[in-house]
Design an enzyme around this catalytic site. Structure first.
Site, mmCIF file in Angstrom:
data_model
loop_
_atom_site.group_PDB
_atom_site.id
_atom_site.type_symbol
_atom_site.label_atom_id
_atom_site.label_comp_id
_atom_site.label_asym_id
_atom_site.label_seq_id
_atom_site.Cartn_x
_atom_site.Cartn_y
_atom_site.Cartn_z
ATOM 1 N N GLU A 115 -72.135 67.625 34.790
ATOM 2 C CA GLU A 115 -73.486 67.553 35.351
ATOM 3 C C GLU A 115 -73.497 67.735 36.863
ATOM 4 O OE1 GLU A 115 -77.380 64.584 35.197
ATOM 5 O OE2 GLU A 115 -75.430 63.910 34.475
ATOM 6 N N ASP A 116 -72.492 67.189 37.566
ATOM 7 C CA ASP A 116 -72.537 67.135 39.025
ATOM 8 C C ASP A 116 -71.526 68.026 39.732
ATOM 9 O OD1 ASP A 116 -74.543 65.283 38.775
ATOM 10 O OD2 ASP A 116 -73.233 63.543 39.001
#
Length: 708
Positions: A115-116
């Site tokens: 996600e990051d």
């Protein structure tokens, strides 16, 4: 969680230890990754805790997961200014302390990378396998939580979809939330409150239902401190002021240990301190708190049988409080919890609460589904991930939530149902008449039980027997009741709108509302035959009235030319015992001997007239008219089914009336014409065989309706 030799679970101790561990992890993360092939210092503590639960664990996969996570998150920081890698490390440590297996810890280290950072799911699969990829993908799909009111329903819908595929996804999410709550102080006060409320309403109940008590209790205290700071401070002072009470519990623990040692029972006796919210609840319930309220005795043994042996010794050697006894070993709670609960008098006569369980039960009580490892692995295929994923450990409530999210496309409706479900306190166990049990919340009705047992098949429920007696569907069930649900064979049966008034569980309400929405009020329903290919016949034409064969007697002699009327209040037919009374115009009214009107007229001084049934002229049969009342549970097509049963017995319906349903019961009253009075018993039996009908009796008065 690791425990003290004497006290277990003291409030604040875990948080203090967590802060020390976090600082250690942060320093190690900043210090670099260590030599090639050597376990990095940053995960050394995680590895030691993990090996304590899983001595043979392969730590190389954890080393490789940490190296990927650290390099991917390098340069990122949290709002506190710490390196971002400290967050996945802290989450992984929480899960390691709960005893999570290696695959879960690996996914936990990587849970924010996709996600990051630039890491892809394909990279995760290539380096760590499909199972880790699956878990990371499940956590990633939850996305970053937007705590605006509009986003909450959809966020947690996605959370449950991911959870439904693998409960380990929710385990990682709960650990993630716990670490975020521990470090919430860097947020603005209003955001702290918003996050705490969502944690209170959804995450804490989910933690309880997954059985992860260690996370649930700490989350409760953290939320308590944010949402009720004054009460939290007062409770903290109470705990500090009654610290000596724990010493008293310690003395009782030593006495219990000595008693069990003398009895030859190997056991560990600990003092399990209550967390702040638990102490607060005790104070609200009792108005005050004593030293013994600050904790409970925890007795850990090896085998199930030892639990009952400990119980016997405690109740023999101490004064027990029998009202406090509960057996959650024989009937585990919905979240896998097992334990014996009791209370005995301590040195000052105050009750000391005691929990008795095996070491394995304690592990599950603290860690819940986290302690179960990979729910999909089998001895033959320990890493199996292909095919249909069926979780044998998935609690029934979780399956219901997943069904609701599929059945309720509106996020707000789903959100309301989710919060209602999580707010329920599942306290009662109902025994099914055919074996097995149904777990229900306190206050649940037979309607709730029908849907809990049959799902959408609950639509066909037409009644119930509770402890052997007929009961309405609105009947509130109690713990230990025996329940037999009466189901219709009619597949088109469905609930009525007033069922919603008696449905306490979201499962029942959603199913009922869905059925009602697809069957608008007033929509004509086709007649459903009782057997294939046998349509419901139309009502038969009314047979002409006939002279009733009743002879009036006086002094033993028949009186020919006497006008005879059959009383409408009891509609006598042969072979009923009858009596008569003279009325105006020289006529005689004939009543059944048991008719209440007979007793009233005799009591008022009226003289009865002798009457008897006489044979029809010519020896042929004559038509007989009778009024019957059918008591039944309300369901669609009941009138058609009763009419069919009546017609099949050769009777004609003269008139019929249906009273409005009351508490799921309905009364049908029919005036019928029979070709032969001898057919009446079989006709009544045929009517009783109609599904939903539980009684048929002779009516007290014929119906005043137009003929059909």
């Amino acid at each position: 969680m690791s425990t003290d030799a004497t006290h277990e679970g003291a409030p604040g101790r875990r948080r203090g230890r967590a802060r020390l561990d976090l600082r250690r992890l942060g320093r190690a993360a900043l210090g670099g990754s260590g030599a090639r092939g050597r376990l990095p210092d940053a995960i050394d503590h995680v590895a030691k805790v993990h090996r304590g639960h899983h001595p043979g664990a392969d730590l190389d996969i954890l080393r490789r997961a940490y190296l990927l996570a650290e390099s991917s998150h390098r340069g990122q920081t949290r709002k506190s200014g710490e390196p971002y890698i400290t967050h996945p490390l802290a989450v992984t440590l929480i899960l390691a302390e709960l005893g999570a297996e290696t695959t879960t810890l690996t996914a936990s280290l990587l849970h924010d990378t996709v996600e990051d950072t630039e890491v892809t799911l394909e990279q995760v699969r290539g380096q760590f396998g499909e199972e880790v990829r699956f878990l990371v993908d499940g956590v990633t799909k939850l996305e970053k939580v937007d705590y605006g009111a509009a986003a909450e329903p959809e966020t947690f819908r996605k959370m449950l979809v991911a959870t439904g595929n693998d409960v380990r996804v929710m385990s990682i999410k709960l650990a993630d939330r716990l670490h975020n709550m521990r470090t919430l102080g860097v947020m603005r006060p209003e955001k702290q409150v918003r996050i705490a409320k969502v944690t209170r309403d959804v995450l804490i109940p989910l933690a309880e239902r997954l059985g992860v008590q260690a996370l649930k209790t700490e989350l409760e205290d953290l939320v308590f401190a944010i949402l009720h700071p004054d009460e939290y401070a007062r409770t903290r002072e109470l705990v500090t002021g009654h610290a000596a009470g724990l010493a008293t519990l310690g003395t009782t623990a030593e006495r219990v240990q000595a008693v069990l040692r003398e009895a030859g029972i190997a056991a560990d006796v600990l003092v399990k301190q209550r967390h702040f919210v638990s102490v607060h609840r005790v104070r609200l319930k009792r108005g005050e708190v004593t030293g013994s309220d600050l904790g409970r005795l925890l007795v850990l043994v090896a085998e199930d049988a030892d639990c009952y042996a400990v119980l016997g010794e405690l109740h023999t050697c101490f004064t027990p409080f029998i009202s406090e006894f509960k057996d959650f070993i024989a009937t585990p709670k919905f979240n896998l919890y097992q334990s014996l609960h009791t209370a005995v008098a301590g040195p000052g006569g105050e009750p000391a609460q005691v929990l008795i369980r095996t070491h394995q039960m304690h592990k599950v009580a603290e860690a819940g589904v986290v302690a179960l490892g990979n729910p999909y692995a089998t001895p033959e295929t320990p890493d199996a991930t292909d095919g249909e994923r069926v979780d044998p450990t998935r609690p029934g409530w979780l399956s219901r939530l997943l069904e609701w999210q599929r059945a309720t496309p509106d996020p707000d409706t789903f959100w309301t149902s989710l919060r209602d479900e999580l707010a329920l306190d599942r306290e009662i166990t109902v025994f099914r008449a055919d074996g097995g049990t149904i777990g229900l919340p306190a206050g649940a009705s037979c309607v709730d039980a029908a849907y809990a047992q049959h799902g959408d098949g609950g639509h066909s429920c037409i009644g119930a027997r509770v402890n052997g007696r007929l009961a309405t569907l609105s009947t509130v069930l109690r713990d230990g009741d025996t329940l037999q649900l009466l189901m219709s064979r009619d597949s088109a049966s469905g609930p009525s709108p007033d069922w919603l008034e008696h449905a306490r569980t979201p499962a029942a309400r959603i199913a009922i509302e869905r059925w009602l929405a697809s069957h608008p009020a007033g929509e004509p329903a086709p007649p459903v035959p009782l057997s294939p290919g046998r349509p419901c016949p139309p009502p038969r034409a009314t047979a002409p009235a006939a002279r009733w064969p009743v002879a009036v007697t006086a002094d033993g002699a028949d009186l020919a030319a006497a006008s005879v009327r059959l009383a409408g209040c009891c509609t006598p037919v042969p072979p009923d015992e009858v009596t008569g009374f003279a009325v105006r115009g020289g006529a005689v009214t004939v009543h059944r001997a048991q008719c209440p009107a007979v007793h009233r007229m005799v009591a008022s001084g009226r003289e009865p007239v002798g009457v008897r049934w006489s044979s029809p002229e010519g020896g042929g049969a004559r038509d007989y008219r009778v009024t019957l009342r059918a008591e039944s549970f309300s369901r669609p097509h009941l009138l058609a089914d009763l009419t069919e049963a009546i017609a099949a017995e050769g009777a004609a319906v003269i008139s019929a009336a249906v009273e409005p349903p009351h508490e799921q019961r309905v009364r049908h009253t029919y005036t019928l014409q029979l070709p032969d009075a001898a057919q009446l018993p079989e006709l009544m039996r045929a009517m009783r065989r109609v599904p939903g009908v539980y009684d048929v009796e002779r009516a007290g008065r014929p119906v005043a309706t137009a003929p059909l």
